[in-house]
Design a protein around this motif. Structure first.
Motif, PDB file in Angstrom:
ATOM      1  N   ARG A  30       0.912  -1.391   0.257  1.00 47.85           N
ATOM      2  CA  ARG A  30      -0.119  -0.049  -0.080  1.00 47.85           C
ATOM      3  C   ARG A  30       0.777   1.294   0.029  1.00 47.85           C
ATOM      4  O   ARG A  30       0.570   2.180  -0.759  1.00 47.85           O
ATOM      5  CB  ARG A  30      -0.935  -0.191   1.205  1.00 47.85           C
ATOM      6  N   VAL A  35      -2.333   1.294  -5.726  1.00 47.30           N
ATOM      7  CA  VAL A  35      -3.207   0.667  -7.072  1.00 47.30           C
ATOM      8  C   VAL A  35      -1.931   0.179  -7.957  1.00 47.30           C
ATOM      9  O   VAL A  35      -0.908   0.912  -8.314  1.00 47.30           O
ATOM     10  CB  VAL A  35      -3.790   1.708  -7.778  1.00 47.30           C
ATOM     11  N   VAL A  46      -5.552  -3.561  -4.953  1.00 47.51           N
ATOM     12  CA  VAL A  46      -5.801  -2.255  -4.894  1.00 47.51           C
ATOM     13  C   VAL A  46      -6.075  -2.242  -3.169  1.00 47.51           C
ATOM     14  O   VAL A  46      -6.803  -3.048  -2.682  1.00 47.51           O
ATOM     15  CB  VAL A  46      -7.360  -1.794  -5.316  1.00 47.51           C
ATOM     16  N   GLY A  48      -5.245   0.887  -1.109  1.00 44.50           N
ATOM     17  CA  GLY A  48      -5.339   2.060  -0.319  1.00 44.50           C
ATOM     18  C   GLY A  48      -7.104   2.079   0.008  1.00 44.50           C
ATOM     19  O   GLY A  48      -7.874   1.809  -0.643  1.00 44.50           O
ATOM     20  N   ASP A  50      -9.162   4.920   0.258  1.00 51.61           N
ATOM     21  CA  ASP A  50      -9.886   5.668  -0.657  1.00 51.61           C
ATOM     22  C   ASP A  50      -9.952   5.116  -1.903  1.00 51.61           C
ATOM     23  O   ASP A  50     -11.005   5.079  -2.671  1.00 51.61           O
ATOM     24  CB  ASP A  50      -9.118   7.097  -0.845  1.00 51.61           C
ATOM     25  N   GLN A  51      -8.895   4.241  -2.350  1.00 53.59           N
ATOM     26  CA  GLN A  51      -9.083   3.758  -3.913  1.00 53.59           C
ATOM     27  C   GLN A  51     -10.010   2.451  -3.762  1.00 53.59           C
ATOM     28  O   GLN A  51     -10.820   2.239  -4.642  1.00 53.59           O
ATOM     29  CB  GLN A  51      -7.530   3.182  -4.183  1.00 53.59           C
ATOM     30  N   ARG A  54     -13.265   3.699  -3.615  1.00 57.22           N
ATOM     31  CA  ARG A  54     -13.548   4.331  -5.121  1.00 57.22           C
ATOM     32  C   ARG A  54     -13.984   3.443  -6.237  1.00 57.22           C
ATOM     33  O   ARG A  54     -15.245   3.283  -6.746  1.00 57.22           O
ATOM     34  CB  ARG A  54     -12.666   4.997  -5.877  1.00 57.22           C
ATOM     35  N   LEU A 309      -7.673   4.978 -12.193  1.00 53.50           N
ATOM     36  CA  LEU A 309      -7.697   4.645 -10.731  1.00 53.50           C
ATOM     37  C   LEU A 309      -6.216   5.113 -10.368  1.00 53.50           C
ATOM     38  O   LEU A 309      -5.285   4.411 -10.284  1.00 53.50           O
ATOM     39  CB  LEU A 309      -8.086   3.364 -10.304  1.00 53.50           C
ATOM     40  N   ASP A 310      -6.316   6.305  -9.622  1.00 54.40           N
ATOM     41  CA  ASP A 310      -4.991   6.858  -8.843  1.00 54.40           C
ATOM     42  C   ASP A 310      -3.898   7.261 -10.084  1.00 54.40           C
ATOM     43  O   ASP A 310      -2.889   6.600  -9.752  1.00 54.40           O
ATOM     44  CB  ASP A 310      -4.669   5.746  -8.005  1.00 54.40           C
ATOM     45  N   ARG A 312      -3.563   5.449 -12.666  1.00 53.15           N
ATOM     46  CA  ARG A 312      -3.196   4.084 -13.510  1.00 53.15           C
ATOM     47  C   ARG A 312      -4.480   3.700 -14.387  1.00 53.15           C
ATOM     48  O   ARG A 312      -5.836   3.987 -13.832  1.00 53.15           O
ATOM     49  CB  ARG A 312      -2.925   3.055 -12.592  1.00 53.15           C
TER      50      ARG A 312
END
Length: 409
Positions: A30, A35, A46, A48, A50-51, A54, A309-310, A312
């Motif tokens: 992490r 990500v 994934v 994190g 927050d990720q 999402r 995503l982030d 990526r």
């Protein structure tokens, strides 16, 4: 003076050391990249908070994973698989909105907190009865086999309306279905046994639905049938298929939650003492276990279409591991995240998921786990771990469950 950034080395998540304790590696992953594309697992990991949130909210991230499960079946067992995977396709956990919402609404009232609360007295009585029979002071035993498995089985069978005489077959089928869904079936013979068990469970529950139509009782099936949605918003075949999901999910998750919480408390004397002094903190102990070392490590999703995503780009068809075991220890969300604190509050953990796919049986699982933990801690002060060394964990990518928990009662 030149400083070097430590090189991150990925580890196989099913290696023995990762099964024993994945958390140091997941924390490092992490911190390295919340990500991360893993060539080793052919998936995005994934990690994190927050990720993961999402992904749980994004309709581009699909929960449909029946096809990957089917692809894992050895060629020799494929002929047995067609009906079994038809049943899995009716599990709401493997469906996306709007189908997921349509299927879930059938059970919404039955799983509401007020409906589950009706089983509190029965759960507390069953807890005392199981402990009186299995946890005799002075005896050495396996808390997983003695308490953590039979107690949820007793409550969930009562809740579903399973006659006691049918219990052994019912729970055998559930165990085999768990092998299939959680990926612990490896050999062709194991896959065949699991696929047949799912078909047998579906046949059994279909017959029980017919019986409850003719002779309603005080149970989940009868309640849902009375509400009139079966045959209207869902077919009877869909209803029976979803009942196989309920049967599988309830026992396995709650058993592991009880055992993991007892282990967590008995390896942290200060937290054990806090629950003994204030029994209502048993609820906090269960919640903290769900966050720190809960029965689920991750869930599998698929990118339904390209998404960012982030920073990526995840391509349509890519497999995604939502590693809630790492997200629940994210220091950006949880202060001092590695500390087990029965008084922790505020931040929302992801131990039961979030959003549309939040575990529909969470209230019942919590009811049973809290009753078991509170009674074990407060009424059995002599309970100690018989082997305080490294516990043995099931070799599963998805779930976090002990193989045994030896104790002195």
């Amino acid at each position: 003076m030149t400083t070097h950034t430590p090189v991150f080395t990925e580890r196989y998540l099913l290696s023995p050391d990762m099964i024993a304790d994945p958390y140091g590696h997941l924390d490092a992953l992490r911190d390295h990249a919340p990500v991360h594309w893993s060539p080793l697992h052919h998936s995005w990991l994934v990690t994190g908070y927050d990720q993961v949130m999402r992904c749980l909210r994004d309709p581009a991230v699909s929960a449909d994973r029946v096809r990957p499960l089917m692809d894992a079946v050895p060629q020799g067992a494929r002929e047995d698989a067609e009906r079994a995977f038809g049943i899995l396709s009716r599990w709401m956990v493997f469906n996306d909105p709007p189908e997921h919402r349509r299927l879930r609404q059938v059970f919404q009232e039955a799983f509401a907190a007020r409906a589950v609360a009706r089983y509190r007295a029965f759960t507390e009585k069953a807890t005392r009865a199981v402990l009186a029979r299995r946890a005799t002071p002075g005896r050495t035993g396996d808390l997983l086999a003695d308490v953590a498995k039979p107690l949820p089985a007793l409550v969930f069978a009562r809740w579903l309306g399973i006659p006691p005489t049918d219990g052994p077959s019912f729970w055998y089928w559930n165990t085999r279905v768990a092998d299939l869904v959680l990926g612990t079936a490896q050999e062709e013979s194991e896959y065949r046994a699991s696929l047949q068990a799912l078909v047998s469970l579906d046949d059994y529950l279909g017959a029980l639905v017919a019986r409850r139509r003719a002779e309603p009782g005080d149970d989940l099936i009868s309640q849902v049938l009375r509400e009139g949605r079966v045959g209207d918003s869902v077919t009877e075949e869909e209803f029976t298929g979803m009942l196989t999901q309920m049967a599988f999910a309830g026992g396995e998750t709650t058993s592991n939650l009880i055992a993991n919480t007892v282990l967590a408390l008995h390896t942290r004397p200060d937290q054990l003492a806090a629950v003994r002094a204030e029994p209502e903190l048993a609820q906090g102990a269960v919640e903290e276990t769900l966050r720190l070392d809960g029965p689920s490590k991750m869930s599998i999703r698929t990118a339904a279409r390209d998404l960012d995503l982030d920073g990526r780009t995840l391509r349509a068809g890519d497999r995604i591991f939502l590693v809630t075991a790492a997200a629940n220890r994210d220091p950006a969300r949880f202060p001092d995240p590695g500390r087990f604190d029965v008084r922790r509050s505020s931040a929302t953990h992801l131990g039961f998921g979030f959003g549309a796919h939040f575990c529909i049986g969470a209230a019942l699982a919590r009811l049973v786990a809290v009753a078991a933990v509170r009674t074990l801690v407060c009424d059995h002060p002599g309970l100690t771990l018989a082997d305080p060394g490294r516990p043995a964990w099931q070799p599963s990518l998805l779930n976090r469950g002990l193989t045994a928990l030896p104790v002195h009662y």
